[in-house]
Scaffold this active site. Sequence first.
Site, PDB file in Angstrom:
ATOM      1  N   ASP A  70      -5.989 -49.034 107.028  1.00 20.62           N
ATOM      2  CA  ASP A  70      -7.343 -49.457 107.413  1.00 20.62           C
ATOM      3  C   ASP A  70      -8.394 -48.446 106.949  1.00 20.62           C
ATOM      4  O   ASP A  70      -9.593 -48.684 107.107  1.00 20.62           O
ATOM      5  CB  ASP A  70      -7.470 -49.744 108.918  1.00 20.62           C
ATOM      6  N   ARG A  71      -7.948 -47.327 106.351  1.00 16.29           N
ATOM      7  CA  ARG A  71      -8.914 -46.339 105.865  1.00 16.29           C
ATOM      8  C   ARG A  71      -8.544 -45.944 104.443  1.00 16.29           C
ATOM      9  O   ARG A  71      -7.403 -46.141 104.012  1.00 16.29           O
ATOM     10  CB  ARG A  71      -8.920 -45.107 106.778  1.00 16.29           C
ATOM     11  N   ASP A  86      -1.648 -47.150 108.212  1.00 19.59           N
ATOM     12  CA  ASP A  86      -1.800 -48.568 108.591  1.00 19.59           C
ATOM     13  C   ASP A  86      -2.834 -49.267 107.702  1.00 19.59           C
ATOM     14  O   ASP A  86      -3.253 -50.391 107.980  1.00 19.59           O
ATOM     15  CB  ASP A  86      -2.167 -48.717 110.074  1.00 19.59           C
ATOM     16  N   ARG A 133      -3.637 -45.245 123.067  1.00 20.04           N
ATOM     17  CA  ARG A 133      -2.911 -44.431 122.083  1.00 20.04           C
ATOM     18  C   ARG A 133      -2.325 -43.227 122.782  1.00 20.04           C
ATOM     19  O   ARG A 133      -2.999 -42.586 123.573  1.00 20.04           O
ATOM     20  CB  ARG A 133      -3.858 -43.994 120.964  1.00 20.04           C
ATOM     21  N   SER A 143     -15.389 -41.177 108.972  1.00 14.36           N
ATOM     22  CA  SER A 143     -13.975 -40.810 108.888  1.00 14.36           C
ATOM     23  C   SER A 143     -13.231 -41.802 107.984  1.00 14.36           C
ATOM     24  O   SER A 143     -12.217 -42.376 108.359  1.00 14.36           O
ATOM     25  CB  SER A 143     -13.355 -40.758 110.282  1.00 14.36           C
ATOM     26  N   LYS A 174     -12.527 -52.002 109.997  1.00 14.66           N
ATOM     27  CA  LYS A 174     -12.419 -51.268 108.733  1.00 14.66           C
ATOM     28  C   LYS A 174     -11.175 -51.715 107.977  1.00 14.66           C
ATOM     29  O   LYS A 174     -10.178 -52.114 108.578  1.00 14.66           O
ATOM     30  CB  LYS A 174     -12.430 -49.773 108.973  1.00 14.66           C
ATOM     31  N   SER A 198      -2.298 -45.590 113.564  1.00 21.55           N
ATOM     32  CA  SER A 198      -3.065 -45.326 112.352  1.00 21.55           C
ATOM     33  C   SER A 198      -2.607 -44.043 111.642  1.00 21.55           C
ATOM     34  O   SER A 198      -1.470 -43.933 111.217  1.00 21.55           O
ATOM     35  CB  SER A 198      -4.554 -45.282 112.675  1.00 21.55           C
ATOM     36  N   GLU A 245     -17.837 -45.860 108.820  1.00 24.62           N
ATOM     37  CA  GLU A 245     -17.877 -44.657 109.661  1.00 24.62           C
ATOM     38  C   GLU A 245     -17.401 -43.502 108.788  1.00 24.62           C
ATOM     39  O   GLU A 245     -16.562 -43.688 107.890  1.00 24.62           O
ATOM     40  CB  GLU A 245     -17.014 -44.813 110.911  1.00 24.62           C
TER      41      GLU A 245
END
Length: 621
Positions: A336-337, A334, A73, A435, A447, A175, A433
């Site tokens: 995923d969270r 993205d 990244r 976050s 995730k 992300s 997690e």
Amino acid sequence: MAENSEGDLNFNLLHTHYHTGDPQLDTAIGQWLRWDKNPKTKEQIENLLRNGMNKELRDRLCCRMTFGTAGLRSAMGAGFCYINDLTVIQSTQGMYKYLERCFSDFKQRGFVVGYDTRGQVTSSCSSQRLAKLTAAVLLAKDVPVYLFSRYVPTPFVPYAVKELKAVAGVMITASHNRKEDNGYKVYWETGSQITSPHDKEILKCIEECVEPWNGSWNDNLVDTSPLKKDPLQDICKRYMEDLKKICFHREINSKTTLKFVHTSFHGVGHDYVQLAFQVFGFKPPIPVPEQKDPDPDFSTVKCPNPEEGESVLELSLRLAEKEKARVVLATDPDADRLAVAELQENGHWKVFTGNELAALFGWWMFDCWRNKSRNADVNNVYMLATTVSSKILKAIALKEGFHFEETLPGFKWIGSRIKDLLENGKEVLFAFEESIGFLCGTSVLDKDGVSAAVVVAEMASFLETMNITLRQQLIKVYEKYGYHISKTSYFLCYDPPIIKSIFERLRNFDSPKEYPKFCGAFAILHIRDVTTGYDSSQPNKKSVLPVSKNSQMITFTFQNGCVATLRTSGTEPKIKYYAEMCASPDQSNTALLEEELKKLIEALIENFLEPSKNGLIWRSV
């Protein structure tokens, strides 16, 4: 270099040896100008050279990216340590070389490529273009590539790798990072992110394949090669079908009077969350119109991270008030969270922390499992969390009889541990997690904000039938299993040597090789240092968690029951701190617990991080 007309200068840039006085830099400049076929990034390097900006050239060209907690990244732009056409081609060539070594059936099984909606005009760099180049490198080597024809949530890539039995996959995404960044996230055949030693071996292979191969720049292959397939419809259909495994109350969902607002934060989430709601029997959630379509500038938020709370959720909260919706669901760019907010009776919004949401998910997934599997063996059931996350699942597990395990920070560790548990016939209900990364069920081994969003909607609808809000249920969970009050925040530090010195001081506190015994007035019971592999609580003084030498992380267990961790971020220039008071169910004076935690965090910052002395930048709230 003599002043010439523009044409001569370009000729000279390509055909001269550079004399910056730094042979390593001269070589790197020559390589970049020979290999980069993207006019915009090539021009960025030429301009720096023309203006004698040797320090910046060195910063851009004399180091390479390494794998952090989420793959490669970096900022988009020219240079070997940035994300751009050339570095993505190099990374994929290294991947090819490594996968060819690992899998004799690589060319039968193929490779998955997905991407988000990021982009940067000044470098003519977009996630979609980088995905096409990734595919082109492999297609040129006769590898079948499953390239999604449009942007997808990150969890679709690990899901596709597993479903299509591919050897590996890459998601081009950064992300929730700032808009300037992008990334290259790698998944192994298991469908979980790569861990050591694969990451080190891939980096070695990248180093051996830095010159672009013939055909690597040929992104036309994406349109012409018979080896390219588009898995979008098939994977979307299978994913939505698998979601039904974690839907337990479709009838309640279809009748609920609750309304939900969903924001996709200018990213990929909108269409997929709408579909997931349909699968669960819900009416569609109300989208935030200004944020539902992709926008690489993330123009309505100061940063595209829903974890930042109310300040970045402004538009969705106002829309929810207008629409009389009590629950707001925010997926990051993205998808995923997931962040969640709920309107309280006093008219204020409660934005749940990742740890609070995990308490709700843990209660919910276990309760649904118990009701569905009345005769199943609870001893076969597992939940997981990263070591910097709340210990609430541990408290639930102790009381209910299932297993709880911790991993190192980063979902890659959770994914690889779940894979091992599943192979041994265990059942994993939930992992997280702090976050705001959650995984309900095990259809995906990473995730997933899409499934988490619809599970929260079902949980809220079920509770609504009993006139209970999410917040009220959270209190019930704490009353039953013990209050877990936590706080997580961070400092920014753009100077790596300072970060290193902060942690080295803790390892040599009062005298060499001695950790602190107190933090201000608070006595320390145990210390675990995952960077060095030390753990004072173990008989052999060795950490049970694997050693993680290239990142800093020290955990302090205090005599008052508080656990605090200091660590560096794997993706950003941050020192993060995590602290939690874990109380037993009979300690219900939350004001007292909160006060104690607040004092401890103040002591931690003052004594161990010393922000004013070290020039640390406080997180702006």
